[in-house]
Scaffold this active site. Structure first.
Site, PDB file in Angstrom:
ATOM      1  N   LYS A  54      -2.421   6.682   6.645  1.00 13.71           N
ATOM      2  CA  LYS A  54      -1.105   6.768   5.997  1.00 13.71           C
ATOM      3  C   LYS A  54      -0.649   8.220   5.928  1.00 13.71           C
ATOM      4  CE  LYS A  54      -2.018   2.539   3.452  1.00 13.71           C
ATOM      5  NZ  LYS A  54      -2.534   1.910   2.233  1.00 13.71           N
ATOM      6  N   GLN A  98      -4.615   3.542  -3.814  1.00  9.08           N
ATOM      7  CA  GLN A  98      -5.370   2.710  -2.869  1.00  9.08           C
ATOM      8  C   GLN A  98      -6.329   1.794  -3.638  1.00  9.08           C
ATOM      9  OE1 GLN A  98      -4.893   2.795   0.610  1.00  9.08           O
ATOM     10  NE2 GLN A  98      -6.220   0.993   0.619  1.00  9.08           N
ATOM     11  N   ASP A 121       4.761   0.890  -2.514  1.00  9.42           N
ATOM     12  CA  ASP A 121       4.024  -0.330  -2.148  1.00  9.42           C
ATOM     13  C   ASP A 121       4.775  -1.577  -2.616  1.00  9.42           C
ATOM     14  OD1 ASP A 121       1.794  -0.041  -0.612  1.00  9.42           O
ATOM     15  OD2 ASP A 121       0.401   0.270  -2.279  1.00  9.42           O
TER      16      ASP A 121
END
Ligand code: NAD
Length: 281
Positions: A54, A98, A121
């Site tokens: 990412k 994460q 997200d």
């Protein structure tokens, strides 16, 4: 019919170059570059690879990276402090915690303290609520990636029978909401669904997001359907999806492979969300 294969890698690359051009315009107009903060707690090897991917992808499109790596034994409150600092940092447009986190850290609860304006997200209750109400907001990346694949292939959704297999917060549920917003007639299936095959056979657009290799059988595919396989399963034969690919491809009009279908789209959508968050700030 032998299906056309949807090339998720190529479409993801296209989206990434579009984001790069848009970031260049944004910065050219005198704005600060968008910033993506990732927070990784502990030393899970797979998570480290995802976060690294990412951050690399962000750098490639001109997004500034803030890569926070915290030790395995970091206390919950310390992760919370990092997230609150990132919420307050004007250089940071998007924040991603994460998951999974080590046991002493309640990852799902911490996700909820991320400023909804920075929720790239799309997993906070505010983002989920905005989606449910059809209001603008940040949408979860993988479902958005699926929608982008359908859009780039001009798949008609208005009035179409769409069947989503899987009802997770991460994929199935938000995807169903996105398909509904495009006026599809949406059916969501899950582990308690009776006669999954019969429901799948109705689908003009069938999306599998379960995590069970070969769950969706080739003969469940309606002739000419569009099949999107979100599943990622590590088997002895390598990576496979949830759909019996060969048999399904005989009947479908369009189908995603695994790997190389939905997978590459997730990061591309994360980059686009980060730019969207920067613009809205
Ligand atoms: P999850 O485990 O949270 O949810 C699975 C869903 O499948 C549940 O809603 C469950 O009810 C349903 N299910 C389980 N058994 C079933 C059955 N026999 N019949 C019908 N439904 C059944 O999983 P998730 O996070 O939604 O992920 C699903 C799959 O997608 C996994 O393989 C995951 O690795 C993959 N995934 C891929 C990406 C990507 O970037 N391509 C992103 C996220 C998840």
């Amino acid at each position: 019919m032998a299906a056309e294969i949807i090339d998720g890698k190529a479409i993801a690359q296209l989206v990434r170059s579009e984001v790069a051009a848009d970031v260049a315009d944004w910065v050219g107009a005198g704005n600060a570059p968008p910033g993506l903060a990732t927070v990784l707690v502990g030393d899970d090897a797979a998570s480290a690879v995802y976060v690294g991917g990412k951050q690399r992808a962000s750098a490639e499109v001109g997004i500034e990276g803030f890569d926070h790596r915290l030790p395995q034994d970091t206390a919950h409150q310390d992760v919370e402090r990092v997230l609150r600092d990132l919420n307050a940092d004007p250089r940071v447009s998007g924040i991603l915690l994460q998951l999974p986190t080590p046991p002493q850290v309640d990852g799902p609860a911490l996700t909820e303290i991320i400023d909804p304006a920075k929720d790239v997200d799309g997993l906070t209750p505010i983002s989920a609520g905005l989606l449910a109400k059809g209001r603008p907001g940040l949408r979860p990346c993988t479902p958005q990636g699926v929608m982008e694949l359908l859009r780039r292939h001009d798949v008609t959704l208005a009035g179409a029978e769409a069947v989503v297999v899987g009802r997770s917060e991460l994929v199935g549920k938000p995807l169903a909401a996105l398909l509904l917003a495009e006026h599809a007639t949406v059916t969501v299936c899950h582990s308690r669904t009776r006669d999954l095959g019969a429901v799948c056979r109705r689908a003009d657009v069938l999306v599998a997001a379960v995590g069970r290799p070969g769950l969706v059988r080739g003969d469940w595919i309606r002739e000419g359907a569009v099949v999107i396989d979100v599943g990622i399963n590590r088997t002895e034969q390598g990576l496979t999806g949830d759909v019996e690919f060969e048999a399904a491809a005989e009947r479908a009009r369009l189908i995603t492979p695994v790997p190389g279908g939905v997978g590459p789209m997730t990061i591309a959508m994360l980059l686009r969300n980060t730019l969207q968050a920067a613009r809205a700030a």
